[in-house]
Design a protein around this motif. Structure first.
Motif, PDB file in Angstrom:
ATOM      1  N   CYS A   1      -4.919 -39.294 -31.134  1.00 27.07           N
ATOM      2  CA  CYS A   1      -4.959 -39.725 -29.733  1.00 27.07           C
ATOM      3  C   CYS A   1      -6.396 -39.975 -29.283  1.00 27.07           C
ATOM      4  CB  CYS A   1      -4.292 -38.693 -28.832  1.00 27.07           C
ATOM      5  SG  CYS A   1      -2.502 -38.637 -29.027  1.00 27.07           S
ATOM      6  N   MET A   2      -7.317 -39.101 -29.672  1.00 27.82           N
ATOM      7  CA  MET A   2      -8.725 -39.262 -29.317  1.00 27.82           C
ATOM      8  C   MET A   2      -9.293 -40.529 -29.948  1.00 27.82           C
ATOM      9  SD  MET A   2     -11.291 -38.120 -27.637  1.00 27.82           S
ATOM     10  CE  MET A   2     -11.025 -36.414 -27.287  1.00 27.82           C
ATOM     11  N   PHE A   3      -8.954 -40.764 -31.225  1.00 24.70           N
ATOM     12  CA  PHE A   3      -9.425 -41.965 -31.905  1.00 24.70           C
ATOM     13  C   PHE A   3      -8.919 -43.223 -31.201  1.00 24.70           C
ATOM     14  CE2 PHE A   3      -8.473 -45.351 -34.967  1.00 24.70           C
ATOM     15  CZ  PHE A   3      -9.765 -45.635 -35.401  1.00 24.70           C
ATOM     16  N   LEU A   4      -7.641 -43.246 -30.852  1.00 26.25           N
ATOM     17  CA  LEU A   4      -7.067 -44.409 -30.163  1.00 26.25           C
ATOM     18  C   LEU A   4      -7.708 -44.630 -28.794  1.00 26.25           C
ATOM     19  CD1 LEU A   4      -3.301 -44.072 -31.114  1.00 26.25           C
ATOM     20  CD2 LEU A   4      -4.965 -45.731 -31.979  1.00 26.25           C
ATOM     21  N   ALA A   5      -7.975 -43.552 -28.070  1.00 24.63           N
ATOM     22  CA  ALA A   5      -8.615 -43.673 -26.760  1.00 24.63           C
ATOM     23  C   ALA A   5     -10.009 -44.283 -26.901  1.00 24.63           C
ATOM     24  CB  ALA A   5      -8.686 -42.317 -26.079  1.00 24.63           C
ATOM     25  N   ILE A   6     -10.754 -43.843 -27.893  1.00 24.54           N
ATOM     26  CA  ILE A   6     -12.099 -44.382 -28.126  1.00 24.54           C
ATOM     27  C   ILE A   6     -12.015 -45.844 -28.538  1.00 24.54           C
ATOM     28  CG2 ILE A   6     -14.120 -44.228 -29.633  1.00 24.54           C
ATOM     29  CD1 ILE A   6     -13.664 -41.155 -29.617  1.00 24.54           C
ATOM     30  N   LEU A   7     -11.077 -46.178 -29.397  1.00 29.98           N
ATOM     31  CA  LEU A   7     -10.900 -47.558 -29.842  1.00 29.98           C
ATOM     32  C   LEU A   7     -10.556 -48.476 -28.668  1.00 29.98           C
ATOM     33  CD1 LEU A   7     -10.781 -49.485 -32.266  1.00 29.98           C
ATOM     34  CD2 LEU A   7      -8.346 -48.923 -32.463  1.00 29.98           C
ATOM     35  N   ILE A   8      -9.671 -48.039 -27.806  1.00 31.25           N
ATOM     36  CA  ILE A   8      -9.295 -48.831 -26.625  1.00 31.25           C
ATOM     37  C   ILE A   8     -10.491 -49.017 -25.699  1.00 31.25           C
ATOM     38  CG2 ILE A   8      -7.885 -48.787 -24.518  1.00 31.25           C
ATOM     39  CD1 ILE A   8      -5.657 -47.523 -26.298  1.00 31.25           C
ATOM     40  N   ALA A   9     -11.286 -47.979 -25.522  1.00 30.79           N
ATOM     41  CA  ALA A   9     -12.480 -48.075 -24.672  1.00 30.79           C
ATOM     42  C   ALA A   9     -13.476 -49.086 -25.248  1.00 30.79           C
ATOM     43  CB  ALA A   9     -13.135 -46.710 -24.515  1.00 30.79           C
TER      44      ALA A   9
ATOM     45  N   ILE B   1     -12.828 -51.676 -27.239  1.00 30.82           N
ATOM     46  CA  ILE B   1     -12.266 -53.021 -27.076  1.00 30.82           C
ATOM     47  C   ILE B   1     -12.415 -53.485 -25.630  1.00 30.82           C
ATOM     48  CG2 ILE B   1     -10.110 -54.354 -27.107  1.00 30.82           C
ATOM     49  CD1 ILE B   1      -9.319 -52.645 -29.575  1.00 30.82           C
ATOM     50  N   GLY B   2     -12.178 -52.595 -24.673  1.00 25.84           N
ATOM     51  CA  GLY B   2     -12.339 -52.943 -23.266  1.00 25.84           C
ATOM     52  C   GLY B   2     -13.771 -53.327 -22.932  1.00 25.84           C
TER      53      GLY B   2
ATOM     54  N   ASN C   1     -14.468 -56.804 -24.247  1.00 27.18           N
ATOM     55  CA  ASN C   1     -13.863 -57.826 -23.388  1.00 27.18           C
ATOM     56  C   ASN C   1     -14.700 -58.032 -22.132  1.00 27.18           C
ATOM     57  OD1 ASN C   1     -11.698 -58.503 -25.001  1.00 27.18           O
ATOM     58  ND2 ASN C   1     -10.323 -57.025 -24.069  1.00 27.18           N
ATOM     59  N   ASP C   2     -15.144 -56.936 -21.519  1.00 27.55           N
ATOM     60  CA  ASP C   2     -15.975 -57.032 -20.322  1.00 27.55           C
ATOM     61  C   ASP C   2     -17.270 -57.772 -20.617  1.00 27.55           C
ATOM     62  OD1 ASP C   2     -14.044 -55.653 -18.947  1.00 27.55           O
ATOM     63  OD2 ASP C   2     -15.127 -53.736 -18.947  1.00 27.55           O
ATOM     64  N   ALA C   3     -17.885 -57.479 -21.756  1.00 28.04           N
ATOM     65  CA  ALA C   3     -19.129 -58.147 -22.131  1.00 28.04           C
ATOM     66  C   ALA C   3     -18.906 -59.646 -22.322  1.00 28.04           C
ATOM     67  CB  ALA C   3     -19.702 -57.522 -23.402  1.00 28.04           C
ATOM     68  N   GLY C   4     -17.780 -60.001 -22.914  1.00 24.54           N
ATOM     69  CA  GLY C   4     -17.465 -61.419 -23.101  1.00 24.54           C
ATOM     70  C   GLY C   4     -17.273 -62.134 -21.777  1.00 24.54           C
ATOM     71  N   ARG C   5     -16.616 -61.484 -20.834  1.00 23.76           N
ATOM     72  CA  ARG C   5     -16.415 -62.090 -19.514  1.00 23.76           C
ATOM     73  C   ARG C   5     -17.744 -62.218 -18.775  1.00 23.76           C
ATOM     74  NH1 ARG C   5     -12.077 -58.201 -19.023  1.00 23.76           N
ATOM     75  NH2 ARG C   5     -10.221 -59.136 -19.869  1.00 23.76           N
ATOM     76  N   GLU C   6     -18.590 -61.203 -18.878  1.00 23.95           N
ATOM     77  CA  GLU C   6     -19.913 -61.262 -18.240  1.00 23.95           C
ATOM     78  C   GLU C   6     -20.728 -62.428 -18.805  1.00 23.95           C
ATOM     79  OE1 GLU C   6     -21.390 -59.559 -15.791  1.00 23.95           O
ATOM     80  OE2 GLU C   6     -19.677 -58.250 -15.432  1.00 23.95           O
ATOM     81  N   ARG C   7     -20.617 -62.671 -20.095  1.00 21.68           N
ATOM     82  CA  ARG C   7     -21.327 -63.788 -20.721  1.00 21.68           C
ATOM     83  C   ARG C   7     -20.848 -65.112 -20.128  1.00 21.68           C
ATOM     84  NH1 ARG C   7     -19.632 -66.956 -24.451  1.00 21.68           N
ATOM     85  NH2 ARG C   7     -17.997 -65.539 -25.158  1.00 21.68           N
ATOM     86  N   LEU C   8     -19.548 -65.240 -19.893  1.00 15.44           N
ATOM     87  CA  LEU C   8     -19.009 -66.461 -19.289  1.00 15.44           C
ATOM     88  C   LEU C   8     -19.567 -66.678 -17.889  1.00 15.44           C
ATOM     89  CD1 LEU C   8     -15.292 -66.176 -20.439  1.00 15.44           C
ATOM     90  CD2 LEU C   8     -16.995 -67.816 -21.254  1.00 15.44           C
TER      91      LEU C   8
END
Length: 94
Positions: free
Chosen positions: A8-16, A18-19, A22-29
């Protein structure tokens, strides 16, 4: 039990991670001028504040970029802070 907690901890870190990517990609746009932060105001345009798209106000609204809302004299909503949502300027999804 410890294995499940570890997974569960690994999945939470992985999701964070990835998020954040995604935020960095949107900021670049936004920096490239392909997207902008959008907020909403009451459709009448007679209000004084702009709102995030998630704000609980349920009135008919129009979308504006944050810069356009500020240039028209609107200020951020005290409840939601007027946090903008990144949207592509050409209408496509981010």
């Amino acid at each position: 039990m410890a294995v499940i907690a570890g997974i569960c901890m690994f999945l939470a870190i992985l999701i964070a991670i990835i998020g954040m990517m995604n935020d960095a990609g949107r900021e670049r746009l936004v920096r490239e001028g392909k997207a902008a932060y959008f907020v909403r105001i009451a459709a009448s345009g007679k209000g004084q504040v702009y709102h995030s798209y998630k704000c609980g106000t349920n009135v008919a609204c129009i979308g504006l970029t944050i810069d356009a809302a500020r240039s028209k004299g609107y200020r951020p909503c005290a409840t939601c802070g007027g946090r903008g949502t990144i949207k592509m300027l050409d209408g496509s999804s981010c």
